[in-house]
Design a protein around this motif. Structure first.
Motif, short mmCIF file in Angstrom:
data_model
loop_
_atom_site.label_atom_id
_atom_site.label_comp_id
_atom_site.label_asym_id
_atom_site.label_seq_id
_atom_site.Cartn_x
_atom_site.Cartn_y
_atom_site.Cartn_z
N ARG A 1 -12.34 25.19 -38.23
CA ARG A 1 -13.03 24.03 -37.67
C ARG A 1 -12.43 22.72 -38.21
N THR A 2 -12.14 22.70 -39.50
CA THR A 2 -11.62 21.48 -40.13
C THR A 2 -10.21 21.16 -39.63
N THR A 3 -9.39 22.20 -39.47
CA THR A 3 -8.04 21.98 -38.95
C THR A 3 -8.08 21.46 -37.52
N ARG B 1 -10.45 19.76 -36.18
CA ARG B 1 -10.93 18.38 -36.29
C ARG B 1 -9.76 17.45 -36.65
N TRP C 1 -10.62 13.82 -37.90
CA TRP C 1 -10.58 13.76 -39.37
C TRP C 1 -9.29 13.04 -39.76
N LEU D 1 -10.85 18.15 -48.98
CA LEU D 1 -11.85 19.14 -48.60
C LEU D 1 -13.17 18.98 -49.35
N LEU E 1 -17.29 15.15 -44.70
CA LEU E 1 -17.11 16.37 -43.92
C LEU E 1 -18.47 16.85 -43.42
N ASP F 1 -19.44 22.82 -43.53
CA ASP F 1 -18.07 23.05 -43.97
C ASP F 1 -17.86 22.54 -45.40
#
Length: 308
Positions: free
Chosen positions: A37-39, A41, A47, A75, A80, A84
């Motif tokens: 999900r973070t990647t 984003r 992000w 991170l 965030l 996550d």
């Protein structure tokens, strides 16, 4: 599973050590989901804290996202999404990670302080540092050979002056998928570069004695950041590798530039570690955060270790 003495000995001798399967299946699954999900984003521009292609060292700019990315920064950032952030926070302050870091710093395996350290042990003087993620690049990408805190123009005497001082940190790569991206020259953290290494192309595919560090999902490689190393990233192969470091209060300004150049000081005071259910673990994390805040206040403008 290597013993504590084997871990320390390997890091001291080789400059790196691989510890297999530090995560449970449920921990690995949760991290993969949060990392995915973070990647996504980061790739979408939602992000802004990213590492962009064509630039190896900080600072990076979100304005360059059109070039593609090879990493996601911060991170532990409080902005965030909470779910996550909780997963990443638990993994950074994971007892198996921090206890190993404390062992390596305390035991001097990476050049850390005296046995026992300041305050009776490396574990109770750890400093929160960096937690980033190295991801599949949008195009094949390679980093040049480098040491993280020794510039390439350093003389042999200057190299040994830095390499002979305590490292005051432990740094790691924790793979969420199979990873063969890190290339090192074992033992090079103990010596100046050879004539052949100095004369080599910065992007040389081969250096004498080099080794590709191979990680399975859930494996972690701790390594001295001043080992001679590079990264080789394949755009056709999925990669999500958590890239972290912790320091020791004894490192003081010696570590400040390596850490603060990434901009962590801009948001660390807003961190909330209430997601850590265990009281002792939460107190440990808060102590580490406070030592980072102190480091930032005492260090001022630190500049950058290396430049593109």
């Amino acid at each position: 599973m290597p013993t504590p003495q084997e871990i320390k000995s390997s890091l001291h001798r080789d400059g790196f050590v691989v510890i297999p399967s530090v995560l449970s299946e449920s921990e690995l699954s949760a991290l993969r989901a949060a990392a995915t999900r973070t990647t996504a984003r980061a790739r979408s521009g939602a992000w802004p804290h990213i590492r962009t292609l064509g630039k190896q060292f900080p600072p990076w700019s979100a304005a360059d996202i059109h070039k593609g990315i090879w990493g996601v920064q911060h991170l532990l950032h409080p902005d965030l999404p909470p779910d996550d952030a909780a997963v990443f926070t638990r993994s950074y302050f994971h007892p198996r990670i921090l206890d190993t870091a404390a062992l390596l710093i305390d035991g001097g395996g990476d050049g850390g302080g005296e046995e026992g350290g300041e305050g009776g042990g490396g574990g109770d003087q750890l400093v929160m540092e960096l937690y980033n993620m190295l991801v599949r690049p949008d195009a094949d990408y390679e980093l040049r050979w480098h040491r993280d805190d020794v510039p390439p123009e350093a003389t042999a005497e200057q190299e040994m002056s830095r390499l002979g001082r305590p490292a005051w940190h432990a740094q790691w790569n924790l793979a969420l998928w199979d990873d063969e991206s890190l290339v090192v020259v074992p033992g090079s953290h103990l010596r100046a570069r050879t004539d052949a290494e100095r004369a080599a192309d910065p992007f040389a595919r081969e250096l004498p004695g080099q080794l590709v560090v191979r990680l399975r999902p859930g494996d972690v490689a701790f390594y001295n950041n001043n080992i001679l190393h590079r990264g080789v990233y394949d755009s056709a192969r999925e990669r999500m590798t958590l890239h972290g470091s912790v320091g020791h209060a004894g490192g003081s300004k010696l570590r400040a530039r390596n850490v603060l150049q990434h901009g962590v000081g801009e948001w660390v005071e807003r961190c909330d570690f209430s997601v850590l259910e265990d009281g002792a673990q939460r107190a440990r994390a808060e102590g580490m955060r406070q030592r980072l805040i102190k480091l930032g206040r005492e260090s001022g403008d630190v500049g950058y270790s290396l430049k593109d």
